[in-house]
Design a protein around this motif. Structure first.
Motif, PDB file in Angstrom:
ATOM      1  N   GLU A   6       0.824  -1.204   0.000  1.00  0.00           N
ATOM      2  CA  GLU A   6       0.000   0.000   0.000  1.00  0.00           C
ATOM      3  C   GLU A   6       0.864   1.262   0.000  1.00  0.00           C
ATOM      4  N   GLU A   7       2.002   1.204   0.694  1.00  0.00           N
ATOM      5  CA  GLU A   7       2.893   2.359   0.695  1.00  0.00           C
ATOM      6  C   GLU A   7       3.435   2.616  -0.702  1.00  0.00           C
ATOM      7  N   ARG A   8       3.707   1.523  -1.448  1.00  0.00           N
ATOM      8  CA  ARG A   8       4.198   1.706  -2.803  1.00  0.00           C
ATOM      9  C   ARG A   8       3.124   2.301  -3.697  1.00  0.00           C
ATOM     10  N   ILE A   9       1.853   1.921  -3.457  1.00  0.00           N
ATOM     11  CA  ILE A   9       0.764   2.504  -4.238  1.00  0.00           C
ATOM     12  C   ILE A   9       0.731   4.016  -4.054  1.00  0.00           C
ATOM     13  N   LYS A  10       0.976   4.474  -2.854  1.00  0.00           N
ATOM     14  CA  LYS A  10       0.974   5.902  -2.576  1.00  0.00           C
ATOM     15  C   LYS A  10       2.182   6.598  -3.202  1.00  0.00           C
ATOM     16  N   SER A  11       3.276   5.857  -3.338  1.00  0.00           N
ATOM     17  CA  SER A  11       4.532   6.474  -3.754  1.00  0.00           C
ATOM     18  C   SER A  11       4.688   6.566  -5.266  1.00  0.00           C
ATOM     19  N   TYR A  12       4.043   5.686  -6.033  1.00  0.00           N
ATOM     20  CA  TYR A  12       4.230   5.637  -7.469  1.00  0.00           C
ATOM     21  C   TYR A  12       2.876   5.715  -8.163  1.00  0.00           C
ATOM     22  N   PRO A  13       2.819   6.434  -9.313  1.00  0.00           N
ATOM     23  CA  PRO A  13       1.550   6.466 -10.050  1.00  0.00           C
ATOM     24  C   PRO A  13       1.250   5.099 -10.643  1.00  0.00           C
ATOM     25  N   ASN A  14      -0.025   4.730 -10.668  1.00  0.00           N
ATOM     26  CA  ASN A  14      -0.405   3.436 -11.229  1.00  0.00           C
ATOM     27  C   ASN A  14      -0.594   3.483 -12.734  1.00  0.00           C
ATOM     28  N   PHE A  15      -0.762   4.671 -13.283  1.00  0.00           N
ATOM     29  CA  PHE A  15      -0.881   4.840 -14.735  1.00  0.00           C
ATOM     30  C   PHE A  15      -0.111   6.085 -15.138  1.00  0.00           C
ATOM     31  N   GLN A  16       0.739   5.934 -16.135  1.00  0.00           N
ATOM     32  CA  GLN A  16       1.546   7.081 -16.555  1.00  0.00           C
ATOM     33  C   GLN A  16       1.967   6.920 -18.008  1.00  0.00           C
ATOM     34  N   ILE A  17       1.681   7.928 -18.839  1.00  0.00           N
ATOM     35  CA  ILE A  17       2.234   7.986 -20.191  1.00  0.00           C
ATOM     36  C   ILE A  17       3.570   8.715 -20.089  1.00  0.00           C
ATOM     37  N   TYR A  18       4.646   7.997 -20.362  1.00  0.00           N
ATOM     38  CA  TYR A  18       5.978   8.557 -20.128  1.00  0.00           C
ATOM     39  C   TYR A  18       6.739   8.875 -21.407  1.00  0.00           C
ATOM     40  N   ASN A  19       6.139   8.572 -22.565  1.00  0.00           N
ATOM     41  CA  ASN A  19       6.826   8.896 -23.816  1.00  0.00           C
ATOM     42  C   ASN A  19       5.781   9.098 -24.908  1.00  0.00           C
ATOM     43  N   THR A  20       5.893  10.197 -25.666  1.00  0.00           N
ATOM     44  CA  THR A  20       4.991  10.489 -26.774  1.00  0.00           C
ATOM     45  C   THR A  20       5.792  10.991 -27.959  1.00  0.00           C
ATOM     46  N   ALA A  21       5.517  10.437 -29.144  1.00  0.00           N
ATOM     47  CA  ALA A  21       6.226  10.859 -30.361  1.00  0.00           C
ATOM     48  C   ALA A  21       5.221  10.998 -31.497  1.00  0.00           C
ATOM     49  N   LYS A  22       5.431  12.017 -32.348  1.00  0.00           N
ATOM     50  CA  LYS A  22       4.549  12.226 -33.499  1.00  0.00           C
ATOM     51  C   LYS A  22       4.734  11.102 -34.506  1.00  0.00           C
ATOM     52  N   ASN A  23       3.604  10.633 -35.088  1.00  0.00           N
ATOM     53  CA  ASN A  23       3.660   9.568 -36.083  1.00  0.00           C
ATOM     54  C   ASN A  23       2.588   9.837 -37.135  1.00  0.00           C
ATOM     55  N   THR A  24       2.969  10.529 -38.207  1.00  0.00           N
ATOM     56  CA  THR A  24       1.991  10.945 -39.225  1.00  0.00           C
ATOM     57  C   THR A  24       1.545   9.783 -40.105  1.00  0.00           C
ATOM     58  N   SER A  25       2.183   8.610 -39.947  1.00  0.00           N
ATOM     59  CA  SER A  25       1.737   7.447 -40.719  1.00  0.00           C
ATOM     60  C   SER A  25       0.432   6.869 -40.179  1.00  0.00           C
ATOM     61  N   LEU A  26       0.069   7.275 -38.976  1.00  0.00           N
ATOM     62  CA  LEU A  26      -1.182   6.800 -38.397  1.00  0.00           C
ATOM     63  C   LEU A  26      -2.366   7.556 -38.989  1.00  0.00           C
ATOM     64  N   LYS A  27      -3.517   6.907 -39.029  1.00  0.00           N
ATOM     65  CA  LYS A  27      -4.733   7.524 -39.538  1.00  0.00           C
ATOM     66  C   LYS A  27      -5.104   8.725 -38.676  1.00  0.00           C
ATOM     67  N   ASN A  28      -5.574   9.783 -39.327  1.00  0.00           N
ATOM     68  CA  ASN A  28      -5.976  10.983 -38.605  1.00  0.00           C
ATOM     69  C   ASN A  28      -7.071  10.625 -37.594  1.00  0.00           C
ATOM     70  N   GLY A  29      -6.926  11.150 -36.373  1.00  0.00           N
ATOM     71  CA  GLY A  29      -7.899  10.883 -35.321  1.00  0.00           C
ATOM     72  C   GLY A  29      -7.573   9.665 -34.478  1.00  0.00           C
ATOM     73  N   THR A  30      -6.399   9.070 -34.715  1.00  0.00           N
ATOM     74  CA  THR A  30      -6.014   7.888 -33.943  1.00  0.00           C
ATOM     75  C   THR A  30      -4.619   8.065 -33.347  1.00  0.00           C
ATOM     76  N   ALA A  31      -4.293   7.168 -32.446  1.00  0.00           N
ATOM     77  CA  ALA A  31      -2.963   7.122 -31.832  1.00  0.00           C
ATOM     78  C   ALA A  31      -2.687   5.688 -31.390  1.00  0.00           C
ATOM     79  N   ASN A  32      -1.434   5.336 -31.269  1.00  0.00           N
ATOM     80  CA  ASN A  32      -1.031   4.034 -30.745  1.00  0.00           C
ATOM     81  C   ASN A  32      -0.483   4.199 -29.332  1.00  0.00           C
ATOM     82  N   ILE A  33      -0.864   3.271 -28.461  1.00  0.00           N
ATOM     83  CA  ILE A  33      -0.306   3.259 -27.111  1.00  0.00           C
ATOM     84  C   ILE A  33       0.246   1.858 -26.841  1.00  0.00           C
ATOM     85  N   THR A  34       1.514   1.797 -26.468  1.00  0.00           N
ATOM     86  CA  THR A  34       2.107   0.538 -26.024  1.00  0.00           C
ATOM     87  C   THR A  34       2.061   0.523 -24.507  1.00  0.00           C
ATOM     88  N   PHE A  35       1.251  -0.384 -23.966  1.00  0.00           N
ATOM     89  CA  PHE A  35       1.099  -0.488 -22.522  1.00  0.00           C
ATOM     90  C   PHE A  35       2.145  -1.453 -21.974  1.00  0.00           C
TER      91      PHE A  35
END
Length: 323
Positions: free
Chosen positions: A21-50
């Protein structure tokens, strides 16, 4: 970012401040830590690697897959992870709601209104922490069989304090067992000894697990208890107690715990030592698909009921959320 952690609990709120429980308080459980532009993707979409992280994932038994139940903007699905514990999913850009659960025994992670940029490739980390659950270890009852009249002393040590005992428990039970199975304590006779307590429990892959329909519950219990070697009286006591509770659901998940596996609930010390100590606990829950990884149908083995022997049975109900 509004991130909420819903703790998976049973039969009450578990409030102890464990290391997890202490670790739950200390670290976020969900975090997007890297984002890069990718124009090859269809407009209105994005890819997320979990990237799914839990200390327990590395202890997954051979032959089992790590399964993640999730929803994105209320659309639910299931992931089956390989040893990398990662999965790439295409989503719509814009405000997005995520929910992830790794099954019974883990926290549920909810991330609301996450802003996903258009035509981007993203890396996100989802942290799971194993959660203990509060259960009521309900109606463990102890029977004796003896070919002769015999004095005994029995100490029961539950993992937490007793909620109730009958007859009254004072450091131990001390009395006399008769060949009829009756137990005499302080000039009163009893068919069995009774105790219960609230305890901490974590559902894990086990030697058995069953998915049983409402109509199959009673025949299933009759078969398994007969396999174990319970008498007609013991089977009747067991089924008339657990049967109505299980058949309130259209289908149920069941696990049995036998012999040394029951030490997680309580330990027994009896003088004189019985020729056999037989223990049987049942854990059950209303069925939902998140319990599929825990299925492993295996018939119970026969107990040794010869000579002076002790039988204990008990159980508990699990309450598992659906994603």
């Amino acid at each position: 970012m509004n991130i909420k952690i819903i703790l998976f609990i049973l039969m009450g709120v578990f409030s102890s401040h464990s290391f997890a429980e202490e670790r739950i308080k200390s670290y976020p459980n969900f975090q997007i830590y890297n984002t890069a532009k990718n124009t090859s993707l269809k407009n209105g979409t994005a890819n997320i690697t979990f990237h799914f992280v839990s200390d327990n994932f590395y202890n997954t038994p051979k032959g089992y897959q790590t399964i993640i139940y999730y929803s994105i903007n209320e659309k639910t699905d299931t992931l089956f992870l390989d040893s990398t514990f990662t999965q790439t999913i295409q989503v719509k850009s814009g405000k997005t709601n995520f929910k992830f659960w790794a099954g019974p025994g883990y926290n549920e992670v909810i991330a609301d209104s996450i802003d996903i940029s258009n035509q981007t490739t993203n890396d996100a980390q989802v942290n799971f922490y194993s959660e203990n659950m509060v259960i009521e270890v309900d109606k463990p009852v102890i029977y004796f069989q003896s070919p002769i009249k015999l004095d005994f002393k029995l100490a029961v040590t539950p993992k937490t304090e007793f909620s109730f005992t009958y007859p009254a428990y004072k450091d131990f039970w001390k009395g006399t067992v008769y060949p009829t199975g009756e137990i005499e304590i302080e000039n009163q006779t009893y068919p069995y000894l009774f105790w219960d307590s609230k305890q901490i429990f974590s559902l894990k892959n086990h030697s058995n697990g069953y998915h049983i329909s409402k109509q199959e519950v009673i025949p299933f219990l009759e078969k398994q208890l007969s396999n174990a070697g319970l008498t007609s009286t013991e089977k009747t006591d067991f089924i008339t107690y657990w049967g109505p509770r299980m058949t309130q659901y259209e289908s149920v998940f069941i696990q049995f715990y036998t012999q040394e596996d029951c030490d997680q609930f309580a330990t027994l010390q009896c003088e004189p030592r019985p020729e056999a100590i037989n223990r049987l606990y049942i854990g059950f829950s209303e069925w939902n698909e998140t319990l599929t990884p825990f299925l492993r149908p295996t018939d119970l083995n026969s107990f040794d009921r010869s000579g002076f022997n002790l039988l204990e049975w008990g159980g508990f109900e699990l309450i598992t959320p659906e994603l």
